[in-house]
Design a protein around this motif. Structure first.
Motif, PDB file in Angstrom:
ATOM      1  N   TRP A   1       0.866  -1.172   0.000  1.00 17.16           N
ATOM      2  CA  TRP A   1       0.000   0.000   0.000  1.00 17.16           C
ATOM      3  C   TRP A   1       0.907   1.227   0.000  1.00 17.16           C
ATOM      4  O   TRP A   1       2.066   1.151   0.398  1.00 17.16           O
ATOM      5  CB  TRP A   1      -0.954   0.007   1.190  1.00 17.16           C
ATOM      6  N   PRO A   2       0.388   2.380  -0.470  1.00 23.58           N
ATOM      7  CA  PRO A   2       1.199   3.598  -0.469  1.00 23.58           C
ATOM      8  C   PRO A   2       1.705   3.907   0.935  1.00 23.58           C
ATOM      9  O   PRO A   2       0.936   3.901   1.896  1.00 23.58           O
ATOM     10  CB  PRO A   2       0.238   4.683  -0.967  1.00 23.58           C
ATOM     11  N   GLY A   3       2.994   4.125   1.054  1.00 23.27           N
ATOM     12  CA  GLY A   3       3.608   4.386   2.349  1.00 23.27           C
ATOM     13  C   GLY A   3       3.987   3.133   3.107  1.00 23.27           C
ATOM     14  O   GLY A   3       4.612   3.211   4.164  1.00 23.27           O
ATOM     15  N   GLY A   4       3.623   1.956   2.572  1.00 19.72           N
ATOM     16  CA  GLY A   4       3.957   0.695   3.234  1.00 19.72           C
ATOM     17  C   GLY A   4       5.463   0.502   3.336  1.00 19.72           C
ATOM     18  O   GLY A   4       6.237   1.000   2.517  1.00 19.72           O
ATOM     19  N   SER A   5       5.863  -0.226   4.331  1.00 20.62           N
ATOM     20  CA  SER A   5       7.277  -0.476   4.590  1.00 20.62           C
ATOM     21  C   SER A   5       7.893  -1.411   3.537  1.00 20.62           C
ATOM     22  O   SER A   5       7.266  -2.381   3.113  1.00 20.62           O
ATOM     23  CB  SER A   5       7.407  -1.107   5.978  1.00 20.62           C
ATOM     24  N   VAL A   6       9.125  -1.100   3.141  1.00 22.46           N
ATOM     25  CA  VAL A   6       9.925  -1.959   2.266  1.00 22.46           C
ATOM     26  C   VAL A   6      11.217  -2.245   3.008  1.00 22.46           C
ATOM     27  O   VAL A   6      11.988  -1.333   3.301  1.00 22.46           O
ATOM     28  CB  VAL A   6      10.228  -1.281   0.911  1.00 22.46           C
ATOM     29  N   LYS A   7      11.429  -3.507   3.341  1.00 20.76           N
ATOM     30  CA  LYS A   7      12.648  -3.917   4.041  1.00 20.76           C
ATOM     31  C   LYS A   7      13.220  -5.121   3.308  1.00 20.76           C
ATOM     32  O   LYS A   7      12.572  -6.168   3.230  1.00 20.76           O
ATOM     33  CB  LYS A   7      12.351  -4.263   5.492  1.00 20.76           C
ATOM     34  N   ILE A   8      14.397  -4.941   2.753  1.00 23.90           N
ATOM     35  CA  ILE A   8      15.075  -6.020   2.026  1.00 23.90           C
ATOM     36  C   ILE A   8      16.510  -6.053   2.522  1.00 23.90           C
ATOM     37  O   ILE A   8      17.212  -5.039   2.500  1.00 23.90           O
ATOM     38  CB  ILE A   8      15.018  -5.793   0.499  1.00 23.90           C
ATOM     39  N   ASP A   9      16.957  -7.213   2.983  1.00 23.62           N
ATOM     40  CA  ASP A   9      18.265  -7.346   3.601  1.00 23.62           C
ATOM     41  C   ASP A   9      19.205  -8.149   2.712  1.00 23.62           C
ATOM     42  O   ASP A   9      19.053  -9.358   2.571  1.00 23.62           O
ATOM     43  CB  ASP A   9      18.124  -8.009   4.962  1.00 23.62           C
ATOM     44  N   PHE A  10      20.172  -7.464   2.132  1.00 19.59           N
ATOM     45  CA  PHE A  10      21.141  -8.130   1.270  1.00 19.59           C
ATOM     46  C   PHE A  10      22.242  -8.818   2.070  1.00 19.59           C
ATOM     47  O   PHE A  10      23.157  -9.391   1.487  1.00 19.59           O
ATOM     48  CB  PHE A  10      21.745  -7.128   0.280  1.00 19.59           C
TER      49      PHE A  10
END
Length: 170
Positions: A55-64
């Motif tokens: 959703w707009p403003g939703g969190s994006v967390k991706i750990d490389f």
């Protein structure tokens, strides 16, 4: 534009930034590609472990993990099965928007990835990294999970260095 540059991607200057566009076509539906872009179990197979709140403003967390920095961002734009945008950055880093556009085609979906990057020495490396992850995405769509394609990354980095010299020097 050199004949080979279109095969890798397109670079252009946008104010003080560089816009990069990479494309792939697949015979899979936009719904299937969307699931690869947003489902945590799928993300881990071609990008890195993470979550994207849809959703707009939703969190994006991706750990490389040890291969790169962590993305800690938010959804900037979203239209399910059509468009997803977030920044490939964390904390106080410069915003590096990543925009996924899914375009239905007669036999599947065209995937367009647009990056907006700082105009610095890392443009070719950034483009090459995303190119390699696009290869991993295409393989994952086929049910094949491949490791980061280092040879492809090196080839793409060299190609994007040439494209940057040709397209951005003017």
């Amino acid at each position: 534009m050199s004949a080979n540059s279109k095969a890798w991607g397109e670079l252009s200057r946008r104010d003080d930034r560089v816009s990069a566009k990479l494309r792939r076509s697949t015979d899979h539906s936009a719904a299937r590609v969307w699931a690869m872009l947003t489902n945590p179990a799928n993300l881990a197979n071609w990008l890195a472990p993470g979550t994207i709140e849809q959703w707009p403003g939703g969190s994006v967390k991706i750990d490389f993990g040890q291969s790169g920095s962590a993305i800690d961002s938010y959804v900037r734009a979203i239209k399910p099965e059509r468009l997803l945008e977030y920044s490939w950055s964390a904390g106080n880093e410069p915003q590096r928007p990543v925009r996924w556009t899914l375009i239905p085609e007669a036999e599947g979906t065209r995937v367009e990835l647009t990056l907006l990057l700082p105009d610095d020495h890392r443009v070719a490396v950034s483009c090459a990294g995303w190119d390699a992850h696009l290869e991993m995405l295409m393989a994952s769509l086929e049910g094949i999970h491949i490791h980061f394609p280092a040879d492809r990354f090196r080839e793409a980095r060299a190609a994007f260095s040439v494209i940057a010299e040709e397209e951005l020097a003017a």
